[in-house]
Design a protein around this motif. Sequence first.
Motif, mmCIF file in Angstrom:
data_model
loop_
_atom_site.group_PDB
_atom_site.id
_atom_site.type_symbol
_atom_site.label_atom_id
_atom_site.label_comp_id
_atom_site.label_asym_id
_atom_site.label_seq_id
_atom_site.Cartn_x
_atom_site.Cartn_y
_atom_site.Cartn_z
ATOM 1 N N VAL A 38 -16.755 12.829 62.292
ATOM 2 C CA VAL A 38 -18.125 12.260 63.095
ATOM 3 C C VAL A 38 -17.515 10.689 63.493
ATOM 4 O O VAL A 38 -17.679 10.317 64.431
ATOM 5 C CB VAL A 38 -19.356 12.198 62.227
ATOM 6 C CG1 VAL A 38 -20.179 11.099 62.934
ATOM 7 C CG2 VAL A 38 -19.865 13.573 61.961
ATOM 8 N N ARG A 39 -16.686 10.179 62.505
ATOM 9 C CA ARG A 39 -16.194 8.741 62.864
ATOM 10 C C ARG A 39 -15.238 8.909 63.939
ATOM 11 O O ARG A 39 -15.337 8.122 64.994
ATOM 12 C CB ARG A 39 -15.539 8.306 61.495
ATOM 13 C CG ARG A 39 -14.992 6.933 61.822
ATOM 14 C CD ARG A 39 -14.522 6.188 60.592
ATOM 15 N NE ARG A 39 -14.430 4.858 60.641
ATOM 16 C CZ ARG A 39 -12.932 4.252 61.277
ATOM 17 N NH1 ARG A 39 -11.916 5.303 61.600
ATOM 18 N NH2 ARG A 39 -12.731 3.070 61.267
ATOM 19 N N GLY A 40 -14.388 9.857 64.076
ATOM 20 C CA GLY A 40 -13.435 10.075 65.117
ATOM 21 C C GLY A 40 -14.337 10.276 66.601
ATOM 22 O O GLY A 40 -13.788 9.735 67.554
ATOM 23 N N ARG A 41 -15.167 11.069 66.522
ATOM 24 C CA ARG A 41 -16.006 11.440 67.465
ATOM 25 C C ARG A 41 -16.581 10.158 68.037
ATOM 26 O O ARG A 41 -16.814 9.690 69.351
ATOM 27 C CB ARG A 41 -17.078 12.493 67.350
ATOM 28 C CG ARG A 41 -16.294 13.955 67.140
ATOM 29 C CD ARG A 41 -17.456 15.131 67.458
ATOM 30 N NE ARG A 41 -18.579 14.835 66.977
ATOM 31 C CZ ARG A 41 -19.241 15.273 65.864
ATOM 32 N NH1 ARG A 41 -18.628 16.177 64.957
ATOM 33 N NH2 ARG A 41 -20.534 15.033 65.743
ATOM 34 N N THR A 42 -17.031 9.184 67.265
ATOM 35 C CA THR A 42 -17.779 7.812 67.644
ATOM 36 C C THR A 42 -17.001 6.952 68.198
ATOM 37 O O THR A 42 -16.980 6.288 69.171
ATOM 38 C CB THR A 42 -18.400 7.330 66.323
ATOM 39 O OG1 THR A 42 -19.379 8.359 65.933
ATOM 40 C CG2 THR A 42 -19.271 6.051 66.675
ATOM 41 N N HIS A 52 -22.950 -0.052 58.848
ATOM 42 C CA HIS A 52 -23.444 1.041 57.761
ATOM 43 C C HIS A 52 -22.113 1.764 57.202
ATOM 44 O O HIS A 52 -22.016 1.832 55.830
ATOM 45 C CB HIS A 52 -24.279 2.040 58.851
ATOM 46 C CG HIS A 52 -25.080 2.807 57.914
ATOM 47 N ND1 HIS A 52 -26.302 2.495 57.083
ATOM 48 C CD2 HIS A 52 -24.971 4.168 57.393
ATOM 49 C CE1 HIS A 52 -26.569 3.493 56.636
ATOM 50 N NE2 HIS A 52 -26.077 4.528 56.671
ATOM 51 N N GLN A 53 -21.270 1.877 57.861
ATOM 52 C CA GLN A 53 -19.901 2.564 57.295
ATOM 53 C C GLN A 53 -19.219 1.638 56.351
ATOM 54 O O GLN A 53 -18.764 2.119 55.318
ATOM 55 C CB GLN A 53 -18.834 2.883 58.513
ATOM 56 C CG GLN A 53 -17.591 3.427 58.027
ATOM 57 C CD GLN A 53 -16.618 2.787 57.744
ATOM 58 O OE1 GLN A 53 -16.440 1.844 58.315
ATOM 59 N NE2 GLN A 53 -15.598 3.334 56.904
ATOM 60 N N ILE A 54 -19.260 0.418 56.500
ATOM 61 C CA ILE A 54 -18.700 -0.737 55.647
ATOM 62 C C ILE A 54 -19.659 -0.772 54.332
ATOM 63 O O ILE A 54 -18.943 -0.903 53.212
ATOM 64 C CB ILE A 54 -18.707 -2.103 56.272
ATOM 65 C CG1 ILE A 54 -17.784 -2.238 57.413
ATOM 66 C CG2 ILE A 54 -18.368 -3.201 55.123
ATOM 67 C CD1 ILE A 54 -17.684 -3.263 58.193
ATOM 68 N N ARG A 55 -20.844 -0.567 54.430
ATOM 69 C CA ARG A 55 -21.499 -0.664 53.224
ATOM 70 C C ARG A 55 -21.519 0.757 52.606
ATOM 71 O O ARG A 55 -21.175 0.514 51.218
ATOM 72 C CB ARG A 55 -23.201 -0.577 53.823
ATOM 73 C CG ARG A 55 -24.138 -0.413 52.636
ATOM 74 C CD ARG A 55 -25.457 -0.329 52.972
ATOM 75 N NE ARG A 55 -26.309 0.078 51.783
ATOM 76 C CZ ARG A 55 -27.000 1.179 52.211
ATOM 77 N NH1 ARG A 55 -26.898 1.950 52.933
ATOM 78 N NH2 ARG A 55 -27.678 1.697 51.046
ATOM 79 N N HIS A 56 -21.088 2.056 53.027
ATOM 80 C CA HIS A 56 -20.882 3.321 52.321
ATOM 81 C C HIS A 56 -19.710 3.251 51.724
ATOM 82 O O HIS A 56 -19.404 3.598 50.821
ATOM 83 C CB HIS A 56 -21.231 4.301 53.314
ATOM 84 C CG HIS A 56 -22.628 4.779 53.365
ATOM 85 N ND1 HIS A 56 -23.329 5.058 52.369
ATOM 86 C CD2 HIS A 56 -23.390 4.694 54.526
ATOM 87 C CE1 HIS A 56 -24.586 5.419 53.020
ATOM 88 N NE2 HIS A 56 -24.504 5.085 54.324
#
Length: 75
Positions: free
Chosen positions: A8-12, A49-53
């Motif tokens: 998902v990160r790659g697609r984003t 959000h990604q940094i938080r996770h």
Amino acid sequence: MLAELREVRGRTLGLIEETMSRDLRAYRWWHPFLGSLNAYEWFSFLASHQIRHEKQMREIAASVASAVPDVARIV
């Protein structure tokens, strides 16, 4: 789960790269708590959000590693 998150990160990131030369301010989507966000606000939100996770996962890994010494070798 991590493989799915990477995909998902790659697609984003691909979407961001693909649309770099376009003005995306007109594209808006609803967030249940933050209201209407344009594409740039969504990209910023996703990054935060990604940094938080990531921070949460590192804290969990450190906690498990200190509680179970053998786990430190695989984390």
